[in-house]
Motif scaffolding. Structure first.
Motif, PDB file in Angstrom:
ATOM      1  N   SER A   1     -33.987  11.015   2.967  1.00  0.00           N
ATOM      2  CA  SER A   1     -33.787   9.822   3.793  1.00  0.00           C
ATOM      3  C   SER A   1     -33.706  10.170   5.277  1.00  0.00           C
ATOM      4  N   VAL A   2     -33.595   9.159   6.106  1.00  0.00           N
ATOM      5  CA  VAL A   2     -33.786   9.334   7.542  1.00  0.00           C
ATOM      6  C   VAL A   2     -32.741  10.236   8.172  1.00  0.00           C
ATOM      7  N   SER A   3     -31.490  10.064   7.793  1.00  0.00           N
ATOM      8  CA  SER A   3     -30.455  10.831   8.476  1.00  0.00           C
ATOM      9  C   SER A   3     -29.363  11.166   7.482  1.00  0.00           C
ATOM     10  N   THR A   4     -28.604  12.205   7.759  1.00  0.00           N
ATOM     11  CA  THR A   4     -27.517  12.555   6.850  1.00  0.00           C
ATOM     12  C   THR A   4     -26.213  11.880   7.238  1.00  0.00           C
ATOM     13  N   CYS A   5     -26.163  11.244   8.408  1.00  0.00           N
ATOM     14  CA  CYS A   5     -24.969  10.535   8.888  1.00  0.00           C
ATOM     15  C   CYS A   5     -23.734  11.412   8.923  1.00  0.00           C
ATOM     16  N   SER A   6     -23.915  12.699   9.038  1.00  0.00           N
ATOM     17  CA  SER A   6     -22.744  13.564   8.954  1.00  0.00           C
ATOM     18  C   SER A   6     -22.984  14.787   9.816  1.00  0.00           C
ATOM     19  N   THR A   7     -21.900  15.474  10.162  1.00  0.00           N
ATOM     20  CA  THR A   7     -22.080  16.681  10.963  1.00  0.00           C
ATOM     21  C   THR A   7     -22.472  17.828  10.046  1.00  0.00           C
ATOM     22  N   ARG A   8     -22.953  18.927  10.629  1.00  0.00           N
ATOM     23  CA  ARG A   8     -23.417  20.057   9.823  1.00  0.00           C
ATOM     24  C   ARG A   8     -22.306  20.617   8.956  1.00  0.00           C
ATOM     25  N   VAL A   9     -21.069  20.629   9.490  1.00  0.00           N
ATOM     26  CA  VAL A   9     -20.005  21.282   8.735  1.00  0.00           C
ATOM     27  C   VAL A   9     -19.403  20.387   7.678  1.00  0.00           C
TER      28      VAL A   9
ATOM     29  N   VAL B   1     -28.805  19.193  24.449  1.00  0.00           N
ATOM     30  CA  VAL B   1     -27.436  19.444  23.995  1.00  0.00           C
ATOM     31  C   VAL B   1     -27.252  20.903  23.629  1.00  0.00           C
ATOM     32  N   THR B   2     -28.324  21.561  23.134  1.00  0.00           N
ATOM     33  CA  THR B   2     -28.226  22.975  22.796  1.00  0.00           C
ATOM     34  C   THR B   2     -27.701  23.758  23.983  1.00  0.00           C
ATOM     35  N   ASN B   3     -28.347  23.619  25.139  1.00  0.00           N
ATOM     36  CA  ASN B   3     -27.890  24.359  26.309  1.00  0.00           C
ATOM     37  C   ASN B   3     -26.512  23.922  26.762  1.00  0.00           C
ATOM     38  N   SER B   4     -26.277  22.597  26.842  1.00  0.00           N
ATOM     39  CA  SER B   4     -25.006  22.142  27.400  1.00  0.00           C
ATOM     40  C   SER B   4     -23.824  22.509  26.537  1.00  0.00           C
ATOM     41  N   ALA B   5     -24.026  22.669  25.230  1.00  0.00           N
ATOM     42  CA  ALA B   5     -22.869  22.931  24.377  1.00  0.00           C
ATOM     43  C   ALA B   5     -22.729  24.392  24.010  1.00  0.00           C
TER      44      ALA B   5
ATOM     45  N   ARG C   1     -18.750  28.459  14.303  1.00  0.00           N
ATOM     46  CA  ARG C   1     -17.339  28.093  14.244  1.00  0.00           C
ATOM     47  C   ARG C   1     -16.867  27.330  15.462  1.00  0.00           C
ATOM     48  N   THR C   2     -17.455  27.617  16.627  1.00  0.00           N
ATOM     49  CA  THR C   2     -16.883  27.045  17.849  1.00  0.00           C
ATOM     50  C   THR C   2     -17.771  26.047  18.564  1.00  0.00           C
ATOM     51  N   CYS C   3     -19.073  26.078  18.329  1.00  0.00           N
ATOM     52  CA  CYS C   3     -19.913  25.254  19.184  1.00  0.00           C
ATOM     53  C   CYS C   3     -19.713  23.776  18.863  1.00  0.00           C
ATOM     54  N   PRO C   4     -19.353  22.964  19.845  1.00  0.00           N
ATOM     55  CA  PRO C   4     -19.090  21.551  19.561  1.00  0.00           C
ATOM     56  C   PRO C   4     -20.299  20.813  19.032  1.00  0.00           C
ATOM     57  N   ALA C   5     -21.507  21.216  19.432  1.00  0.00           N
ATOM     58  CA  ALA C   5     -22.677  20.488  18.964  1.00  0.00           C
ATOM     59  C   ALA C   5     -22.881  20.708  17.473  1.00  0.00           C
ATOM     60  N   HIS C   6     -22.379  21.793  16.935  1.00  0.00           N
ATOM     61  CA  HIS C   6     -22.518  22.054  15.507  1.00  0.00           C
ATOM     62  C   HIS C   6     -21.418  21.342  14.726  1.00  0.00           C
ATOM     63  N   LEU C   7     -20.246  21.237  15.340  1.00  0.00           N
ATOM     64  CA  LEU C   7     -19.100  20.685  14.630  1.00  0.00           C
ATOM     65  C   LEU C   7     -18.992  19.178  14.742  1.00  0.00           C
ATOM     66  N   TYR C   8     -19.523  18.593  15.804  1.00  0.00           N
ATOM     67  CA  TYR C   8     -19.262  17.178  16.034  1.00  0.00           C
ATOM     68  C   TYR C   8     -20.501  16.311  16.023  1.00  0.00           C
ATOM     69  N   ALA C   9     -21.667  16.888  16.124  1.00  0.00           N
ATOM     70  CA  ALA C   9     -22.858  16.054  16.289  1.00  0.00           C
ATOM     71  C   ALA C   9     -23.559  15.873  14.964  1.00  0.00           C
ATOM     72  N   THR C  10     -24.204  14.733  14.793  1.00  0.00           N
ATOM     73  CA  THR C  10     -24.967  14.454  13.574  1.00  0.00           C
ATOM     74  C   THR C  10     -26.030  15.524  13.398  1.00  0.00           C
ATOM     75  N   SER C  11     -26.226  15.965  12.171  1.00  0.00           N
ATOM     76  CA  SER C  11     -27.200  17.033  11.972  1.00  0.00           C
ATOM     77  C   SER C  11     -28.610  16.496  12.162  1.00  0.00           C
ATOM     78  N   MET C  12     -29.535  17.434  12.359  1.00  0.00           N
ATOM     79  CA  MET C  12     -30.911  17.067  12.664  1.00  0.00           C
ATOM     80  C   MET C  12     -31.516  16.256  11.524  1.00  0.00           C
ATOM     81  N   SER C  13     -32.328  15.298  11.864  1.00  0.00           N
ATOM     82  CA  SER C  13     -32.901  14.409  10.867  1.00  0.00           C
ATOM     83  C   SER C  13     -33.823  15.186   9.933  1.00  0.00           C
TER      84      SER C  13
END
Lengths: 489, 479
Positions: free
Chosen positions: A132-140, A172-176, A332-344
């Motif tokens: 489906s289109v999105s997982t609606c969830s963060t990677r972790v 976001v990769t660079n900024s986070a 473990r620490t990168c906010p983009a991995h912990l808080y952002a919706t995973s890639m579609s």
């Protein structure tokens, strides 16, 4: 390097001067006319203060129709540009139903994966139906699917590093990531022409930031020696760590970075290196592995390699490839991995399929053909433009070609004339480039055929004569060898 | 000989004293010139001479090349990342199917409470069909930023659709959920502006506040008294209210605690103290309100009173990306000065068409909202007596947040405890729930806990199963 003739500099400054004066005059009259109208802000400060949006209102809005042109088809080598009209002198633009088919010289479509592809699209649709289109969830939490793990391994193998981690967006990769690697007490030395995402990431990390002259390894060495010797500002304690951030291909100049020299300097002074390959991964190098392959640098010498999937792979998202420990730490620490919706998931599948095509693992040699095609196209186009007398920046093998315009009036003239002749060009001005150095930027793709390029050259040459941007002398056309022989006979 | 010396000395002294004790020789400007004035004049000359001399500074010696070489050789950098310990190698569960209410993890079917799929749109037929159409027409990526041929007609349609749905003049699309808020805040807040923010906002908001370089004041989480105090303090101290922009930044449903912000109170305070509101509706868009229009609909506040609304579309709308909406001035300003919009590739077109289809679905089937509300109420009821855990979220929030009744002492042991609860629930009862994970860069101090994301497509048996599993596992682990 850009060689700005004095006369051109003078006329450009004069043009901007006139525009500013007129802009201020209009602001003045606007203030007078609005005096009578009641101010309904009632004690609030205006949301855009004073001269913050002066540039937008008085300069950008005049030529607004050259930017943000909507399209209604895939950004392939030919696409449909939607026509727009304006009733109030370019302040607002309205779409029409009509479209024009134009040659696309502006999209980042280096290997031609932008439109529906015979290998990639069926697989993408299949993964859409499965995941489906999105997982609606963060990677972790619950957003990691089998596709994500497969792509991380594939990216690590492709780039030549032990491990990799994915993110849903390149910016976001660079900024986070940069704040997760370095903090207060560290030093970031970045190239003066680095992209806005790197600047934002560096600022958000809290470390001290210093800049070295674009692509200048001796100056980098000078800056490093001075900084290590003096330590942190004011306290003079030694720096905790130093990271040097550079890009593979600079998108506004089309230049490759001088990687071997810069890596040699970094190794000598024990600093860490971060390479942003947003435009070069998949587009340069014998097998598409980026600037490291092209310039003969071992990937183990660079600590962190970053890239995006938007340009050469026709998808979205970014990745970081580094050693296993660094990737574990980032997960473990990168906010983009912990808080952002995973890639579609369909986007992930597109990258997997595109990489397989490039590596030749789909069973055909389309990948190798595409890579050879883009190299040939870029070199042919660049040499032809230089022969015509345009000032073209960038190195050989780089698919990005900026043509210098300089004067602000030439920006809309060039853009609109080319559109009339059905060639879609991107023009860039302040603030993405310095004020005096406005340019038109061409991105070549492997999907362009030789006829497309010849047509583009004809149109650009004609419009270039009209607008007057052939700053260099035109090379005389060499007489054909056959005709020469005929004459002898 | 001695006599001669004495005579010479005496005569010199006589001469000197006669000179000094002589009667006034002259009168200059009404000041009689006495002998002692000469000494004083000489003294002044000597002082002036000393003042004009350069003060002694030890000479500045710049470092020689050899010294710099030595310093560079001696310098040892810290390792780029700290040592990896055993417990850091935790791998999240890998899904092998779509993230709907039932998902397949490691070959087993589990009940999925870790996806914020509030309206149950994951796997919806209509959305999948519109995506397939978009993929065949436009490919996957948009290959360019919005200013350079990356604007596709579906983007413009999506923006208009969202603006019409919410009742605002215009809206702007971003290509990623979290980049929305941290690009919007620096576009409107610069150095010198004042922001009053809730202390429980998530990392993306904190990053935006940091990048904006404004003065930030935090108030106690969801506490209106504390907010009023801070507003009062800030207004008293501020000197030029017409030149300084002032904002209140809150989230509609806080993802760190599941609380809902009381918007009518906040609007009343905003009008009293002349602030503007920036509201992040990532988890409340499509959830709160009779028609799913968000917190303004839920609290009965007219939407024009909220200046800037941002939301990520990765939750209720089951797609990716984000949007921001407000007055025309607000939206137009972002098109040139918001860094996440200008310097980044645009949203892939199939995600934009998924968003349009999702909003259409919400407009046509408002009954899905009441189903969601019943589900939340059921789960809330069931989880009110879990041993060792207490409910910390609002009764209407789709994020059901459970925190430990008593902390075990350190943050680390708390996390380990919660992780073991989640792991056991997954392995033994096939219920997938999420623990809050905090990054070391996150400044939020709210307690961590377990989060269950309730969806409208969960059946009653799913909810009962999850509640029973949690009660059993918590009783085992927290004893």
């Amino acid at each position: 390097m850009v060689r700005l003739p004095y006369l051109t500099a003078l006329t450009t400054l004069l043009s901007y001067g006139i525009l500013f004066v007129f802009g201020h005059l209009r602001d003045f009259f606007r203030k007078i006319f609005d005096w009578s109208k009641s101010n309904n802000l009632q004690g609030y400060a205006p949301i855009c203060l004073g001269y913050e949006d002066f540039y937008t209102r008085r300069l950008y809005l005049r030529i607004q129709d050259c930017f943000g042109r909507p399209i209604s088809s895939a950004p392939d080598s030919w696409f449909d540009v939607v026509e727009r009209y304006s009733n109030d002198n370019n302040k607002t633009l309205h779409r029409t139903e009509k479209t024009t088919k134009c040659l696309n010289l502006g999209s980042y479509n280096y290997l031609g994966f932008a439109a529906a592809d015979e290998y990639c699209t069926p697989r993408v649709i299949e993964s859409l139906k499965q995941y489906s289109v999105s997982t609606c969830s963060t990677r972790v939490d619950g957003g990691t699917t089998k596709l994500h793990t497969e792509l991380e391994e594939l990216v690590a193998r492709f780039v030549g590093k032990p491990a990799a981690v994915l993110f849903g967006m390149g910016y976001v990769t660079n900024s986070a990531i940069i704040p997760a690697l370095i903090g207060k007490g560290g030093l970031i030395i970045s190239d003066s022409l680095n992209h806005n995402s790197i600047v934002n990431g560096a600022r958000g990390s809290g470390a001290t930031v210093r800049v070295f002259q674009h692509n200048n390894a001796p100056h980098l060495e000078e800056v490093l020696r001075e900084q290590i010797a003096h330590g942190q500002p004011r306290t003079h304690r030694p720096w905790k760590k130093i990271i040097v951030i550079i890009e593979g291909i600079y998108s506004m100049e089309g230049e490759l970075c001088k990687l071997p020299e810069i890596i040699a300097v970094c190794k000598k002074y024990k600093v860490y290196t971060y390479l942003d390959e947003a435009h070069s991964i998949g587009a340069v190098g014998q097998t598409g592995r980026g600037v490291c392959e092209l310039l003969g640098v071992d990937t183990a010498d660079i600590d962190i390699m970053m890239g995006t999937f938007t340009k050469s792979f026709g998808s979205c998202g970014g990745y970081i490839a580094a050693s296993k420990e660094i990737i574990q730490h980032l997960k473990r620490t990168c906010p983009a991995h912990l808080y952002a919706t995973s890639m579609s998931p369909p986007a992930v599948q597109q990258v997997i399929s595109a990489m397989k095509v490039i590596l030749g693992e789909d069973g055909t040699n389309r990948g190798a053909k595409k890579l050879a095609q883009i190299r040939e196209n870029s070199n042919f186009f660049r040499s032809e433009l230089q022969k015509m007398g345009f000032e073209v920046l960038g190195d050989n093998d780089s698919p990005i070609m900026p043509i210098m315009l300089y004067n602000p009036a030439k920006i809309p003239a060039f853009s609109r004339e080319c559109l009339h002749q059905n060639v879609a060009i991107v023009t860039v001005a302040f603030p993405a480039t310095p004020l005096l150095l406005a340019r038109a930027r061409i991105c070549i793709s492997a999907a362009h055929s030789r006829e497309d390029l010849i047509k583009a050259l004809e149109v650009i040459s004609k419009v270039g004569d009209l607008v007057g941007i052939k700053y260099f002398p035109v090379e005389p056309v060499k007489p054909n060898k056959v005709e020469h022989l005929k004459k002898i006979e | 000989m001695a006599l001669a010396m004495v005579n010479v000395t005496a005569s010199v002294l006589d001469w000197a004293s006669s000179y000094f004790d002589a009667p006034t020789r002259a009168v200059v400007f009404g000041v009689p010139i006495d002998g002692h004035l000469v000494v004083e004049a000489l003294l002044v000359v000597v002082i002036l001479f000393q003042l004009t001399r350069k003060s002694y500074k030890p000479p500045k010696k710049p470092l020689t090349e050899k010294e710099i070489d030595e310093l560079c050789d001696d310098w040892v950098p810290e390792p780029l990342t700290p040592q990896i310990t055993e417990d850091m190698t935790y791998e999240p569960p890998t899904l092998e199917s779509a993230a709907g209410p039932h998902a397949i993890v490691n070959g087993k079917e589990v009940v999925n409470f870790a996806s914020a799929n509030y309206l149950g749109l994951v796997g919806n037929e209509k959305i999948t069909d519109s995506c397939v159409g978009a993929l065949e027409k436009y490919g996957v990526g948009s290959c360019g930023p919005r200013g350079f041929y990356g604007t596709i007609d579906v983007h413009l349609d999506c923006e208009q659709k969202i603006a019409k749905f919410l009742g605002t003049p215009d809206s702007i699309l971003y290509s990623y959920g979290i980049s929305t808020i941290f690009s919007v805040i620096p576009a409107f807040c610069k150095k010198g502006d004042i922001i009053v923010a809730d202390e429980g906002v998530h990392w993306a908001v904190q990053n935006g506040l940091y990048l904006s370089r404004s003065t930030v004041v935090y108030f106690k989480h969801n506490d209106m008294k504390s907010l009023e105090n801070k507003l009062e303090e800030v207004t008293r101290r501020s000197k030029h209210p017409e030149k300084v922009r002032r904002y209140i930044v809150v989230e509609a449903i806080y993802q760190n605690s599941g609380q809902i912000a009381p918007l009518d109170e906040i609007v009343r305070l905003k009008e009293k103290y002349r602030f503007r509101i920036i509201l992040d509706e990532s988890h409340s868009f499509g959830v709160l309100g009779n028609s799913g229009r968000g917190l303004a609909d839920h609290c009965g506040v007219p939407i024009e009173k909220i200046d800037i609304i941002t939301a990520g579309m990765g939750n209720a709308l089951a797609t990716d990306g984000g949007f921001c909406t407000g007055s025309v001035r607000v939206v137009d300003h972002q098109r040139l000065s918001s860094s996440g919009y200008v310097f980044s590739a645009s949203l892939p077109p199939y995600l934009a068409s998924a968003a349009i289809a999702a909003v259409d679905y919400l407009e046509e089937n408002p009954s899905v909202l009441s189903k969601l509300r019943t589900n939340i109420a059921t789960l809330f009821n069931e989880l009110s007596d879990v041993p060792g855990l207490v409910l910390a979220s609002h009764i209407l929030s789709p994020i059901v947040f459970l925190k430990l009744k008593k902390s075990t002492g350190t943050g680390k042991t708390d996390i380990d405890l919660l992780d073991s609860i989640a792991k056991q629930a997954l392995e033994e009862d096939s219920v997938l729930i999420a623990t809050t994970k905090r990054s070391s860069l996150d400044k939020c101090k709210l307690p961590i806990g377990l989060r269950l994301f309730v969806s409208a497509s969960h059946s009653e048996s799913d909810l009962l199963k999850a509640a029973a599993s949690l009660k059993r596992v918590a009783a085992l682990v927290i004893s």
